[in-house]
Design an enzyme around this catalytic site. Structure first.
Site, short mmCIF file in Angstrom:
data_model
loop_
_atom_site.label_atom_id
_atom_site.label_comp_id
_atom_site.label_asym_id
_atom_site.label_seq_id
_atom_site.Cartn_x
_atom_site.Cartn_y
_atom_site.Cartn_z
N ASN A 263 0.85 -1.19 0.00
CA ASN A 263 0.00 0.00 0.00
C ASN A 263 0.89 1.24 0.00
OD1 ASN A 263 0.56 0.76 2.88
ND2 ASN A 263 -0.33 -1.28 3.18
N LYS B 260 -13.61 0.40 15.61
CA LYS B 260 -12.29 -0.26 15.76
C LYS B 260 -11.81 -0.18 17.20
CE LYS B 260 -11.00 0.27 10.97
NZ LYS B 260 -10.38 1.04 9.92
N1 CTP Z 1 -4.08 -3.65 11.86
C1 CTP Z 1 -3.48 -4.77 12.40
N2 CTP Z 1 -3.44 -5.93 11.71
C2 CTP Z 1 -4.00 -6.03 10.49
C3 CTP Z 1 -4.65 -4.90 9.92
C4 CTP Z 1 -4.66 -3.73 10.63
O1 CTP Z 1 -2.97 -4.68 13.52
N3 CTP Z 1 -3.93 -7.18 9.83
C5 CTP Z 1 -4.12 -2.42 12.66
C6 CTP Z 1 -3.52 -1.19 11.99
O2 CTP Z 1 -2.12 -1.10 12.27
C7 CTP Z 1 -4.29 -0.07 12.65
C8 CTP Z 1 -5.65 -0.68 12.91
O3 CTP Z 1 -5.47 -2.09 12.89
O4 CTP Z 1 -3.72 0.32 13.87
C9 CTP Z 1 -6.71 -0.31 11.90
O5 CTP Z 1 -6.24 -0.57 10.60
P1 CTP Z 1 -7.11 -0.18 9.32
O6 CTP Z 1 -6.37 -0.60 8.10
O7 CTP Z 1 -7.58 1.24 9.42
O8 CTP Z 1 -8.41 -1.05 9.52
P2 CTP Z 1 -8.70 -2.57 9.47
O9 CTP Z 1 -8.80 -3.08 10.88
O10 CTP Z 1 -7.75 -3.28 8.57
O11 CTP Z 1 -10.18 -2.59 8.88
P3 CTP Z 1 -10.71 -2.06 7.43
O12 CTP Z 1 -9.59 -2.39 6.45
O13 CTP Z 1 -11.94 -2.84 7.22
O14 CTP Z 1 -10.96 -0.59 7.59
#
Ligand code: CTP
Length: 394
Positions: free
Chosen positions: A208, A336
């Site tokens: 990303n 979250k």
């Molecule tokens: N995160 C994590 N492990 C993952 C994905 C995300 O620990 N496999 C953590 C990120 O580092 C961040 C938080 O979860 O602190 C939220 O990440 P985000 O990408 O905004 O959301 P997601 O939980 O992945 O949900 P979505 O993609 O549906 O918004």
């Protein structure tokens, strides 16, 4: 870092030209910068250059100090918040290690009680010579900080250790050492940063746009506040922050393992990394060759690290997550916070100009179970400072 008095000792190394940028940058940030040069250093950069950049008279000779009534090396030594010698030749390191004081630089250095930093720069063999290494160890024994010299192409044509680190890296080390509010003293903060990479085949991967800037800014701020910092970092072009333990990882699985390994002994975890939610089910052994028609790659979910940690965190541990959204920022972030059992979620919308990937600014809201604090548009460094103060300064 501003309103500090920084003394910069410049000795006779070809890398002295890089110190012009350091002096200029320290001055621009609002610090008082005094440059002291050895006689030989003047052959590489003129005192006039440093004088113009620092807006202070450059001191080269102990016996022509005609512009202040006091004993200048003593008054400057008393005033300094930090003394940095860069580039430091083998000769100056030897003199400092043995307490020699035969010019303005060495006398002021010996008279200073502030934190001191030496940044060696010289030919690899001179640096690796056991005599120089002993002198460096002696300086360290006396509490002088040594910044490891970078490896690379040297002016003498050799390639190896001994290269002066970049001015931004030296500035980062100064920021780490200069006395400040150490409200995180004794605490261990683990921070994740950057993007993960999920391998498809030996040539390609899924990733990303994260550059790691926010996580690195948080790591530097936590370090400046006195914390022991472990930075678990995906691939990034950013230099390793001074005084921070960096663990380099590639995939979401690597990051999960490293966070879980480090969390037990941590006081705080900040998950600022952009972790991939999906990874290929199969990683092809060989490069996938193109064929006519479309290609589908089957993906599986990765472990949600924040969720896993939220389930096992102790009462005395603080967990801070991020939420990057394109819509319904507050609702998604609050969800979250609750689902992942975090103490805080730092919410930002990449739709807002000045926020998100790659830029030097951010616009975040700090969400806790009971409050929402809107920080507005700030540099990522300022954002990091405000996040840490808000969440961790009690
Ligand atoms: N995160 C994590 N492990 C993952 C994905 C995300 O620990 N496999 C953590 C990120 O580092 C961040 C938080 O979860 O602190 C939220 O990440 P985000 O990408 O905004 O959301 P997601 O939980 O992945 O949900 P979505 O993609 O549906 O918004």
């Amino acid at each position: 870092m501003k309103n500090k008095c920084i003394v910069v000792g410049v000795t006779a190394g070809i890398a002295a030209y890089k110190i012009c940028q350091l002096v200029s940058s320290l001055k621009k940030q609002g610090n008082e910068v005094h440059v002291i040069m050895t006689k030989e250093a003047e052959k590489f950069v003129t005192p006039l250059t440093f004088q113009t950049l620092s807006n202070q008279k450059v001191i080269t000779d102990m016996f022509t100090v005609d512009y202040t009534p006091d004993v200048h090396h003593i008054s400057l030594a008393k005033k300094a918040d930090l003394f940095v010698v860069a580039p430091a030749t083998a000769n100056i390191i030897a003199k400092i290690a043995h307490g020699l004081a035969d010019d303005m630089l060495t006398t002021t250095f010996l008279a200073s009680t502030c934190p001191k930093l030496i940044v060696p720069a010289m030919n690899t063999n001179m640096l690796n010579n056991p005599i120089t290494q002993d002198n460096i160890a002696t300086c360290q024994k006396y509490g002088i900080h040594i910044m490891c010299s970078g490896a690379g192409y040297l002016a003498c044509g050799d390639v190896g250790a001994g290269r002066l680190p970049e001015p931004e890296e030296i500035e980062d080390a100064i920021a780490a050492l200069v006395e400040t509010d150490r409200y995180l003293n004794g605490r261990h903060v683990v921070i994740t940063a950057g993007a993960t990479q999920e391998e498809i085949d030996p040539v390609r991967y899924i990733t990303n746009h994260s550059t790691g800037k926010m996580g690195y800014a948080l790591a530097k701020e936590a370090r400046n506040a006195g914390a022991r910092v472990t930075l678990i970092s995906g691939k990034t072009n950013l230099p390793k922050p001074y005084g921070v333990d960096v663990v380099s990882v590639t995939s979401a699985a690597d990051m999960a393992k490293s966070v879980i390994d480090n969390f037990e002994k941590a006081d705080v975890l900040i998950m600022s990394a952009a972790v991939a939610d999906y990874t290929p089910i199969e990683k092809a052994e060989q490069k996938i060759k193109k064929t006519d028609g479309d290609l589908s790659i089957a993906l599986k979910r990765t472990q949600d690290i924040l969720l896993t940690i939220g389930q096992k965190k102790r009462e005395d541990q603080i967990v801070i997550g991020f939420a990057m959204e394109t819509e319904n920022l507050l609702e998604n972030a609050a969800k979250k916070l609750q689902e992942k059992n975090a103490n805080y979620i730092i919410a930002n919308s990449i739709r807002e100009p000045g926020a998100g990937f790659g830029v030097d600014t951010n616009i975040v809201k700090i969400i806790s179970p009971t409050s929402v604090e809107d920080l507005g548009l700030l540099s990522k460094d300022e954002t990091a400072k405000e996040i840490l103060r808000h969440c961790l300064k009690k």
